[in-house]
Design an enzyme around this catalytic site. Structure first.
Site, PDB file in Angstrom:
ATOM      1  N   HIS A 177      38.611  26.581  34.361  1.00  0.00           N
ATOM      2  CA  HIS A 177      37.493  25.935  33.683  1.00  0.00           C
ATOM      3  C   HIS A 177      36.416  26.939  33.297  1.00  0.00           C
ATOM      4  O   HIS A 177      36.409  28.097  33.744  1.00  0.00           O
ATOM      5  CB  HIS A 177      36.901  24.824  34.555  1.00  0.00           C
ATOM      6  CG  HIS A 177      36.274  25.295  35.844  1.00  0.00           C
ATOM      7  ND1 HIS A 177      35.027  25.872  35.906  1.00  0.00           N
ATOM      8  CD2 HIS A 177      36.735  25.264  37.115  1.00  0.00           C
ATOM      9  CE1 HIS A 177      34.727  26.166  37.167  1.00  0.00           C
ATOM     10  NE2 HIS A 177      35.753  25.814  37.925  1.00  0.00           N
ATOM     11  N   CYS A 193      39.303  27.259  42.355  1.00  0.00           N
ATOM     12  CA  CYS A 193      39.467  27.149  40.915  1.00  0.00           C
ATOM     13  C   CYS A 193      39.340  28.515  40.256  1.00  0.00           C
ATOM     14  O   CYS A 193      38.780  29.449  40.811  1.00  0.00           O
ATOM     15  CB  CYS A 193      38.444  26.198  40.307  1.00  0.00           C
ATOM     16  SG  CYS A 193      38.810  24.462  40.607  1.00  0.00           S
TER      17      CYS A 193
END
Length: 218
Positions: A177, A193
């Protein structure tokens, strides 16, 4: 000052603190050091009218013009690639803190990324199962246990810790992301992440499809 401002992340790999002083349980956003005890952290003021490096963001995107600065010391570049993976594969090297998008013909695009801090690293093979532009964010229950001060829901936008684009990995809580903290790229501060600048994640988003294989190497 906006109601929410960026703070470093948990399993959703980013977090937003309240505009008033909030308890931080993971990483001090100023020193980047782990916090073992709850401390009071004041949010940083938002920059106003600062030129950005988001030129590749869609000019029709209503949020692009006001996007936060995305300068990175790690330039995106095309490099030689001799690995075993075919064109269209994403390879993340957490040790290098780099992401490779394999182009084929012995070439790949290399991006700087932020990765999981010690205790939150992982490896394996996943696929992109979903893609979202300016995604909303709902901190998972595991993160809320560590950061009860966080909002339960945050609408997508320039203050959202998931940034401009998100690509969801399999049935996990991990994503590739964007980030509203471009200075964190090249560091190990997330909870698993893979974070990129908004400019870089927007570029990768246009190349990677649902079903793209993602290899995460420790």
């Amino acid at each position: 000052m906006r109601r929410f401002a960026p703070a470093l992340i948990g399993f959703a790999c980013a977090a937003a603190a309240w505009a008033s002083p909030a308890l931080a349980y993971e990483i001090d956003p100023l020193t980047r050091q782990p916090l073992n005890d709850a401390l009071t952290v004041r949010v940083r003021p938002q920059a106003v009218a600062v030129p950005t490096a988001n030129a590749s963001l869609n000019s029709a995107d209503p949020l692009a013009a006001s996007a936060v600065p995305q300068m990175s010391a790690i330039p995106r570049e095309q490099v030689a690639y001799s690995g075993p993976y075919g064109a269209g594969t994403i390879v993340v090297s957490t040790a290098e803190r780099r992401l490779y998008y394999v182009l084929g013909g012995g070439q790949a695009l290399r991006y700087g990324v932020g990765v999981g801090r010690p205790g939150f690293t992982w490896g394996g093979v996943q696929t992109i199962t979903m893609k979202r532009e300016w995604p909303d964010w709902r901190p998972p229950s595991q993160m809320l246990k560590r950061r009860p001060d966080l909002p339960r829901y945050m609408k997508g936008g320039i203050e959202n810790p998931l940034g401009a684009r998100a690509m969801y990995l399999g049935g996990t809580i991990y994503r590739i992301h964007g980030s509203n903290e471009p200075e964190s790229i090249g560091t190990a501060v997330s909870s698993g992440c893979i974070r990129m600048t908004n400019d870089d994640v927007t570029d990768l988003y246009t190349r990677a499809k649902v079903g793209t294989k993602v290899i995460v190497q420790r």
